[in-house]
Design a protein around this motif. Structure first.
Motif, PDB file in Angstrom:
ATOM      1  N   ALA A  16      83.924  12.016  45.828  1.00 35.35           N
ATOM      2  CA  ALA A  16      84.706  10.985  45.138  1.00 35.35           C
ATOM      3  C   ALA A  16      84.214  10.794  43.705  1.00 35.35           C
ATOM      4  O   ALA A  16      83.023  10.938  43.427  1.00 35.35           O
ATOM      5  CB  ALA A  16      84.599   9.670  45.901  1.00 35.35           C
ATOM      6  N   PRO A  17      85.116  10.434  42.797  1.00 37.82           N
ATOM      7  CA  PRO A  17      84.708  10.172  41.421  1.00 37.82           C
ATOM      8  C   PRO A  17      83.694   9.029  41.298  1.00 37.82           C
ATOM      9  O   PRO A  17      82.847   9.044  40.418  1.00 37.82           O
ATOM     10  CB  PRO A  17      86.017   9.793  40.718  1.00 37.82           C
ATOM     11  N   VAL A  18      83.792   8.039  42.184  1.00 37.75           N
ATOM     12  CA  VAL A  18      82.822   6.940  42.212  1.00 37.75           C
ATOM     13  C   VAL A  18      82.184   6.922  43.594  1.00 37.75           C
ATOM     14  O   VAL A  18      82.886   6.844  44.602  1.00 37.75           O
ATOM     15  CB  VAL A  18      83.491   5.576  41.930  1.00 37.75           C
ATOM     16  N   ALA A  99      92.159   5.782  46.260  1.00 37.21           N
ATOM     17  CA  ALA A  99      91.585   6.339  47.484  1.00 37.21           C
ATOM     18  C   ALA A  99      90.236   5.660  47.720  1.00 37.21           C
ATOM     19  O   ALA A  99      89.468   5.480  46.775  1.00 37.21           O
ATOM     20  CB  ALA A  99      91.407   7.848  47.375  1.00 37.21           C
ATOM     21  N   LEU A 100      89.976   5.298  48.983  1.00 34.07           N
ATOM     22  CA  LEU A 100      88.709   4.662  49.356  1.00 34.07           C
ATOM     23  C   LEU A 100      88.266   5.184  50.710  1.00 34.07           C
ATOM     24  O   LEU A 100      89.089   5.367  51.615  1.00 34.07           O
ATOM     25  CB  LEU A 100      88.860   3.143  49.478  1.00 34.07           C
ATOM     26  N   ALA A 101      86.979   5.400  50.846  1.00 31.94           N
ATOM     27  CA  ALA A 101      86.380   5.746  52.134  1.00 31.94           C
ATOM     28  C   ALA A 101      84.966   5.193  52.152  1.00 31.94           C
ATOM     29  O   ALA A 101      84.342   5.024  51.099  1.00 31.94           O
ATOM     30  CB  ALA A 101      86.362   7.257  52.350  1.00 31.94           C
ATOM     31  N   GLU A 102      84.490   4.892  53.346  1.00 35.53           N
ATOM     32  CA  GLU A 102      83.124   4.417  53.519  1.00 35.53           C
ATOM     33  C   GLU A 102      82.467   5.187  54.646  1.00 35.53           C
ATOM     34  O   GLU A 102      83.124   5.533  55.627  1.00 35.53           O
ATOM     35  CB  GLU A 102      83.097   2.920  53.844  1.00 35.53           C
ATOM     36  N   GLU A 103      81.181   5.457  54.462  1.00 33.31           N
ATOM     37  CA  GLU A 103      80.409   6.137  55.493  1.00 33.31           C
ATOM     38  C   GLU A 103      79.132   5.362  55.746  1.00 33.31           C
ATOM     39  O   GLU A 103      78.425   4.987  54.807  1.00 33.31           O
ATOM     40  CB  GLU A 103      80.062   7.563  55.072  1.00 33.31           C
ATOM     41  N   TRP A 104      78.841   5.139  57.015  1.00 35.38           N
ATOM     42  CA  TRP A 104      77.584   4.554  57.462  1.00 35.38           C
ATOM     43  C   TRP A 104      76.825   5.655  58.192  1.00 35.38           C
ATOM     44  O   TRP A 104      77.261   6.128  59.226  1.00 35.38           O
ATOM     45  CB  TRP A 104      77.849   3.375  58.399  1.00 35.38           C
ATOM     46  N   ARG A 105      75.721   6.095  57.612  1.00 31.17           N
ATOM     47  CA  ARG A 105      74.915   7.146  58.222  1.00 31.17           C
ATOM     48  C   ARG A 105      73.631   6.509  58.730  1.00 31.17           C
ATOM     49  O   ARG A 105      72.962   5.769  58.012  1.00 31.17           O
ATOM     50  CB  ARG A 105      74.611   8.240  57.200  1.00 31.17           C
ATOM     51  N   ASP A 122      88.271   6.283  44.341  1.00 33.07           N
ATOM     52  CA  ASP A 122      88.988   6.804  43.185  1.00 33.07           C
ATOM     53  C   ASP A 122      90.017   5.748  42.815  1.00 33.07           C
ATOM     54  O   ASP A 122      90.514   5.018  43.675  1.00 33.07           O
ATOM     55  CB  ASP A 122      89.678   8.131  43.506  1.00 33.07           C
ATOM     56  N   GLY A 123      90.312   5.665  41.550  1.00 35.62           N
ATOM     57  CA  GLY A 123      91.285   4.687  41.092  1.00 35.62           C
ATOM     58  C   GLY A 123      91.499   4.800  39.602  1.00 35.62           C
ATOM     59  O   GLY A 123      91.011   5.727  38.951  1.00 35.62           O
ATOM     60  N   PHE A 127      89.722   0.199  37.330  1.00 36.53           N
ATOM     61  CA  PHE A 127      89.175   0.041  38.681  1.00 36.53           C
ATOM     62  C   PHE A 127      87.788   0.671  38.766  1.00 36.53           C
ATOM     63  O   PHE A 127      86.845   0.055  39.277  1.00 36.53           O
ATOM     64  CB  PHE A 127      90.129   0.677  39.705  1.00 36.53           C
ATOM     65  N   ARG A 128      87.643   1.890  38.260  1.00 42.81           N
ATOM     66  CA  ARG A 128      86.341   2.573  38.296  1.00 42.81           C
ATOM     67  C   ARG A 128      85.306   1.811  37.462  1.00 42.81           C
ATOM     68  O   ARG A 128      84.154   1.683  37.860  1.00 42.81           O
ATOM     69  CB  ARG A 128      86.487   4.015  37.816  1.00 42.81           C
ATOM     70  N   PHE A 129      85.733   1.272  36.327  1.00 42.02           N
ATOM     71  CA  PHE A 129      84.841   0.495  35.470  1.00 42.02           C
ATOM     72  C   PHE A 129      84.351  -0.755  36.201  1.00 42.02           C
ATOM     73  O   PHE A 129      83.160  -1.068  36.201  1.00 42.02           O
ATOM     74  CB  PHE A 129      85.565   0.116  34.166  1.00 42.02           C
ATOM     75  N   VAL A 130      85.274  -1.462  36.841  1.00 50.09           N
ATOM     76  CA  VAL A 130      84.912  -2.678  37.576  1.00 50.09           C
ATOM     77  C   VAL A 130      83.963  -2.350  38.729  1.00 50.09           C
ATOM     78  O   VAL A 130      83.017  -3.102  38.998  1.00 50.09           O
ATOM     79  CB  VAL A 130      86.174  -3.419  38.068  1.00 50.09           C
ATOM     80  N   LEU A 131      84.180  -1.229  39.411  1.00 55.83           N
ATOM     81  CA  LEU A 131      83.255  -0.840  40.482  1.00 55.83           C
ATOM     82  C   LEU A 131      81.842  -0.632  39.939  1.00 55.83           C
ATOM     83  O   LEU A 131      80.869  -0.990  40.586  1.00 55.83           O
ATOM     84  CB  LEU A 131      83.727   0.424  41.190  1.00 55.83           C
TER      85      LEU A 131
END
Length: 156
Positions: A16-18, A99-105, A122-123, A127-131
């Motif tokens: 992902a970009p972020v 696009a958003l995804a989360e992973e808990w490993r 991604d956004g 959006f990317r700046f705010v993240l």
């Protein structure tokens, strides 16, 4: 108004970009942490203070509501006990997200677990700046949530 996001797979978590990645060790074993993440979805409201509502949906999905009114409809991509729990967001009312995804490993660490959370996004440029600006707050939210989860699991 909820908008449909681009459907992404597990590989998006690493590409992902972020990507915001946070880790913390807890005393609970991986099996116990995994059950809290993947099997007790309504229980998220008890340990993740930003989550006001969490429920599973038909077909292996989840609906999540956060403080402030943000909503997510998600699809679980991987639920491999006790190692990894990954989901993507299909629809949200968060502006600018594409696009958003989360992973808990979960990795054994002594008698406990290292919990590693990756927030992949991604956004739009704003959006990317705010993240990027939100990173310290997300880190604190993760730290507090995982500490609360560990306390909750130690009482069981």
């Amino acid at each position: 108004m909820a908008r449909r996001l681009r459907p992404v797979g597990v590989d998006f978590v690493g590409a992902a970009p972020v990507r915001l990645v946070f880790a913390r060790n807890v005393s609970a074993p991986p099996e116990q942490v995994f059950r809290a993440l993947a099997e007790d979805v309504p229980g998220w409201t008890e340990w993740f203070s930003a989550v006001t509502s969490a429920r599973t949906t038909d077909g292996g999905g989840r609906e999540i509501r956060l403080r402030g009114g943000t909503r997510f409809a998600e699809t679980v991509l991987v639920a491999k006990a006790p190692e990894v729990y990954t989901y993507r967001v299909d629809t949200t009312n968060a502006p600018g997200a594409r696009a958003l995804a989360e992973e808990w490993r979960l990795v054994p660490h002594g008698a406990g677990t290292q919990v590693r959370w990756t927030f992949a996004a991604d956004g739009t440029a704003p959006f990317r700046f705010v993240l990027g600006l939100a990173r310290p707050g997300l880190k604190r939210a993760f730290r507090d949530a995982v500490a609360s989860l560990d306390r909750r699991l130690s009482r069981r």
